[in-house]
Design an enzyme around this catalytic site. Sequence first.
Site, PDB file in Angstrom:
ATOM      1  N   HIS A  15      -3.277   4.892   2.486  1.00 33.74           N
ATOM      2  CA  HIS A  15      -1.633   5.147   2.393  1.00 33.74           C
ATOM      3  C   HIS A  15      -0.958   4.693   3.592  1.00 33.74           C
ATOM      4  O   HIS A  15      -1.624   4.224   4.522  1.00 33.74           O
ATOM      5  CB  HIS A  15      -1.573   6.441   2.156  1.00 33.74           C
ATOM      6  CG  HIS A  15      -1.585   7.026   0.815  1.00 33.74           C
ATOM      7  ND1 HIS A  15      -3.078   7.865   0.278  1.00 33.74           N
ATOM      8  CD2 HIS A  15      -0.967   7.095  -0.234  1.00 33.74           C
ATOM      9  CE1 HIS A  15      -3.038   7.935  -0.956  1.00 33.74           C
ATOM     10  NE2 HIS A  15      -1.779   7.381  -1.510  1.00 33.74           N
ATOM     11  N   GLY A  33     -10.996  17.528   1.023  1.00 32.24           N
ATOM     12  CA  GLY A  33     -11.780  18.450   0.931  1.00 32.24           C
ATOM     13  C   GLY A  33     -12.591  18.928   2.341  1.00 32.24           C
ATOM     14  O   GLY A  33     -13.004  19.920   2.602  1.00 32.24           O
ATOM     15  N   ASN A  90       2.775  13.785   0.041  1.00 33.25           N
ATOM     16  CA  ASN A  90       1.645  12.582   0.983  1.00 33.25           C
ATOM     17  C   ASN A  90       1.149  13.464   1.992  1.00 33.25           C
ATOM     18  O   ASN A  90       1.609  14.089   2.818  1.00 33.25           O
ATOM     19  CB  ASN A  90       2.543  11.583   1.292  1.00 33.25           C
ATOM     20  CG  ASN A  90       3.080  10.660   0.409  1.00 33.25           C
ATOM     21  OD1 ASN A  90       3.356  11.417  -0.819  1.00 33.25           O
ATOM     22  ND2 ASN A  90       3.234   9.424   0.405  1.00 33.25           N
ATOM     23  N   TRP A 127       5.212  -2.899   4.945  1.00 34.36           N
ATOM     24  CA  TRP A 127       5.275  -3.449   3.680  1.00 34.36           C
ATOM     25  C   TRP A 127       6.734  -2.786   3.091  1.00 34.36           C
ATOM     26  O   TRP A 127       6.992  -1.591   3.690  1.00 34.36           O
ATOM     27  CB  TRP A 127       4.206  -2.862   2.653  1.00 34.36           C
ATOM     28  CG  TRP A 127       3.053  -3.316   2.963  1.00 34.36           C
ATOM     29  CD1 TRP A 127       2.491  -4.489   3.925  1.00 34.36           C
ATOM     30  CD2 TRP A 127       1.603  -2.865   2.577  1.00 34.36           C
ATOM     31  NE1 TRP A 127       0.974  -4.686   3.938  1.00 34.36           N
ATOM     32  CE2 TRP A 127       0.539  -3.749   2.975  1.00 34.36           C
ATOM     33  CE3 TRP A 127       1.325  -1.916   1.460  1.00 34.36           C
ATOM     34  CZ2 TRP A 127      -0.706  -3.520   2.726  1.00 34.36           C
ATOM     35  CZ3 TRP A 127      -0.027  -1.710   1.157  1.00 34.36           C
ATOM     36  CH2 TRP A 127      -0.962  -2.814   1.836  1.00 34.36           C
ATOM     37  N   ARG A 173       9.516   9.156   2.038  1.00 34.25           N
ATOM     38  CA  ARG A 173       8.350  10.042   1.679  1.00 34.25           C
ATOM     39  C   ARG A 173       8.132  11.176   2.545  1.00 34.25           C
ATOM     40  O   ARG A 173       8.913  11.181   3.918  1.00 34.25           O
ATOM     41  CB  ARG A 173       7.114   9.149   2.022  1.00 34.25           C
ATOM     42  CG  ARG A 173       7.128   7.830   1.169  1.00 34.25           C
ATOM     43  CD  ARG A 173       6.514   8.354  -0.245  1.00 34.25           C
ATOM     44  NE  ARG A 173       6.306   7.192  -1.137  1.00 34.25           N
ATOM     45  CZ  ARG A 173       7.018   6.443  -1.859  1.00 34.25           C
ATOM     46  NH1 ARG A 173       8.478   6.756  -1.582  1.00 34.25           N
ATOM     47  NH2 ARG A 173       6.867   5.286  -2.219  1.00 34.25           N
ATOM     48  N   LYS A 218      -4.132  12.872 -13.413  1.00 32.92           N
ATOM     49  CA  LYS A 218      -3.754  13.898 -12.555  1.00 32.92           C
ATOM     50  C   LYS A 218      -3.148  15.054 -13.766  1.00 32.92           C
ATOM     51  O   LYS A 218      -3.250  15.966 -13.598  1.00 32.92           O
ATOM     52  CB  LYS A 218      -2.772  13.916 -11.247  1.00 32.92           C
ATOM     53  CG  LYS A 218      -3.842  13.399 -10.393  1.00 32.92           C
ATOM     54  CD  LYS A 218      -4.739  14.178  -9.734  1.00 32.92           C
ATOM     55  CE  LYS A 218      -5.567  13.819  -8.453  1.00 32.92           C
ATOM     56  NZ  LYS A 218      -6.492  14.536  -8.230  1.00 32.92           N
ATOM     57  N   TYR A 231      -3.343   6.701 -12.383  1.00 34.27           N
ATOM     58  CA  TYR A 231      -3.549   7.949 -11.412  1.00 34.27           C
ATOM     59  C   TYR A 231      -3.200   9.072 -12.025  1.00 34.27           C
ATOM     60  O   TYR A 231      -3.398  10.255 -11.795  1.00 34.27           O
ATOM     61  CB  TYR A 231      -3.401   7.447 -10.120  1.00 34.27           C
ATOM     62  CG  TYR A 231      -3.712   8.617  -8.983  1.00 34.27           C
ATOM     63  CD1 TYR A 231      -4.970   8.859  -8.653  1.00 34.27           C
ATOM     64  CD2 TYR A 231      -2.621   8.884  -8.575  1.00 34.27           C
ATOM     65  CE1 TYR A 231      -5.456   9.692  -7.815  1.00 34.27           C
ATOM     66  CE2 TYR A 231      -2.943  10.341  -7.608  1.00 34.27           C
ATOM     67  CZ  TYR A 231      -4.030  10.447  -7.165  1.00 34.27           C
ATOM     68  OH  TYR A 231      -4.357  11.409  -6.222  1.00 34.27           O
ATOM     69  N   ARG A 279     -16.129  15.561   1.726  1.00 34.87           N
ATOM     70  CA  ARG A 279     -16.150  14.245   2.717  1.00 34.87           C
ATOM     71  C   ARG A 279     -14.776  13.714   2.822  1.00 34.87           C
ATOM     72  O   ARG A 279     -14.476  12.617   3.700  1.00 34.87           O
ATOM     73  CB  ARG A 279     -17.142  13.345   2.492  1.00 34.87           C
ATOM     74  CG  ARG A 279     -18.582  13.929   2.813  1.00 34.87           C
ATOM     75  CD  ARG A 279     -19.558  12.917   3.391  1.00 34.87           C
ATOM     76  NE  ARG A 279     -20.714  13.504   3.772  1.00 34.87           N
ATOM     77  CZ  ARG A 279     -21.985  13.028   3.703  1.00 34.87           C
ATOM     78  NH1 ARG A 279     -22.140  12.043   2.903  1.00 34.87           N
ATOM     79  NH2 ARG A 279     -23.202  13.406   4.022  1.00 34.87           N
ATOM     80  N   GLY A 280     -13.926  14.385   2.099  1.00 35.23           N
ATOM     81  CA  GLY A 280     -12.736  13.311   1.846  1.00 35.23           C
ATOM     82  C   GLY A 280     -11.565  14.139   2.793  1.00 35.23           C
ATOM     83  O   GLY A 280     -12.058  15.036   3.471  1.00 35.23           O
TER      84      GLY A 280
HETATM   85  P1  GDP Z   1       2.909   5.802  -2.322  1.00 36.02           P
HETATM   86  O1  GDP Z   1       3.511   7.089  -1.676  1.00 36.02           O
HETATM   87  O2  GDP Z   1       2.240   6.267  -3.584  1.00 36.02           O
HETATM   88  O3  GDP Z   1       4.109   4.763  -2.670  1.00 36.02           O
HETATM   89  O4  GDP Z   1       1.767   5.265  -1.310  1.00 36.02           O
HETATM   90  P2  GDP Z   1       1.701   4.440   0.017  1.00 36.02           P
HETATM   91  O5  GDP Z   1       1.408   5.606   1.174  1.00 36.02           O
HETATM   92  O6  GDP Z   1       0.644   3.392  -0.065  1.00 36.02           O
HETATM   93  O7  GDP Z   1       3.043   3.702   0.228  1.00 36.02           O
HETATM   94  C1  GDP Z   1       4.424   4.641   0.706  1.00 36.02           C
HETATM   95  C2  GDP Z   1       5.284   3.629   1.110  1.00 36.02           C
HETATM   96  O8  GDP Z   1       5.265   2.806   2.268  1.00 36.02           O
HETATM   97  C3  GDP Z   1       5.452   2.263   0.304  1.00 36.02           C
HETATM   98  O9  GDP Z   1       7.039   2.097   0.005  1.00 36.02           O
HETATM   99  C4  GDP Z   1       4.932   1.134   0.943  1.00 36.02           C
HETATM  100  O10 GDP Z   1       5.402  -0.250   0.375  1.00 36.02           O
HETATM  101  C5  GDP Z   1       5.276   1.494   2.250  1.00 36.02           C
HETATM  102  N1  GDP Z   1       4.190   0.861   3.346  1.00 36.02           N
HETATM  103  C6  GDP Z   1       4.779   0.068   4.543  1.00 36.02           C
HETATM  104  N2  GDP Z   1       3.633  -0.223   5.082  1.00 36.02           N
HETATM  105  C7  GDP Z   1       2.749   0.050   4.606  1.00 36.02           C
HETATM  106  C8  GDP Z   1       1.163  -0.121   4.705  1.00 36.02           C
HETATM  107  O11 GDP Z   1       0.862  -0.968   5.750  1.00 36.02           O
HETATM  108  N3  GDP Z   1       0.293   0.316   3.737  1.00 36.02           N
HETATM  109  C9  GDP Z   1       0.604   0.905   2.827  1.00 36.02           C
HETATM  110  N4  GDP Z   1      -0.249   1.807   2.011  1.00 36.02           N
HETATM  111  N5  GDP Z   1       1.974   1.371   2.464  1.00 36.02           N
HETATM  112  C10 GDP Z   1       2.831   0.767   3.431  1.00 36.02           C
END
Ligand code: GDP
Length: 309
Positions: free
Chosen positions: A180, A17, A166, A203, A210, A141, A137, A13-14
């Site tokens: 994420h 998956g 990602n 954020w 990424r 893994k 986490y 369901r994820g």
């Molecule tokens: P990571 O790849 O394990 O760091 O996980 P995330 O996907 O949660 O975050 C990736 C990057 O996106 C980090 O630098 C976060 O600070 C940034 N980011 C910016 N805006 C957001 C938001 O609204 N949510 C999340 N989860 N990350 C954000």
Amino acid sequence: MEKQEKIFIAGHRGLVGSAILRNLENQGYSNLLYRASSEMDLRNQQEVLEFFKSEEPEFVFLAAAKVGGIIANNTYPADFIRDNLMIQNNIIDASYKFGVKKLLFLGSTCIYPKFAPQPMKEEYLLTGELEPTNEPYAIAKIAGIKMCQSYNRQYGTKYISVMPTNLYGPYDNFDLETSHVMPALIRKFHEAKENESSFVEVWGTGNPKREFLYVDELADACVFIMNHYEENEIVNIGVGEDISIGDLARLIKDIVGFKGAIRFDSSKPDGTPRKLVDVTKLNKLGWKAETSLEQGIKQAYKWFMDNQL
Ligand code: GDP
């Protein structure tokens, strides 16, 4: 895998998956096995052993995991290490006990050191310190990878571990607290457009980079690897290109059609500065990603609009 062989998809369901299940169905695999978490708690060893004993799956995709974004990982570290260790220990050991022919374990690129050279090759595992925001986490893994390799060495099993970059796409978690970055920004820009807000908050500084892979592509790579790879060593799955969070935000803003501003909230963590995987090994095996980031975001946004509202 033959088309009629019994294949168990743990975590169907994820995000991952469900994509593996779609891929297998589309390719004509007809004997697919899955259970909702309400029917079987994968953290419960007894339930997992009983399930393997009665169903005797021949192949296993281990896509069940407790996952979350940077804040969720940082806030609930105990849940992330415990649940993941329990799920993977139960499934890997039950697979051994009940003679599973081949198992594919889904890892993550956060297993690589925080300051690993980029792009990250498979051999960089355990060569440096991990990113602290998701270390528990990542340790779970890494334990899963080592468990697969140890079972292969001691018991002659065929357990493969893949490290996806990602991911995003249908059935993603769009909850702003725990998701994420990709689903979070799709939701934030969409809601800002609907509400005619003047800005969207992103954020961190926007500088981290990424890499993003559309989840149906990952599923295709997983099925390909299950059919074409038998080595002990881990395999990265990615596209081989990355983008800064700032540029990603601008791209999503354009696709969604939001007209306001972007504000960076540097009180929130950036996490790892960069996380790009080296996909040479995967490409040499004969698999390459094809969906562009723009195309993938459009599909993910459409799915969000069709399903979440
Ligand atoms: P990571 O790849 O394990 O760091 O996980 P995330 O996907 O949660 O975050 C990736 C990057 O996106 C980090 O630098 C976060 O600070 C940034 N980011 C910016 N805006 C957001 C938001 O609204 N949510 C999340 N989860 N990350 C954000």
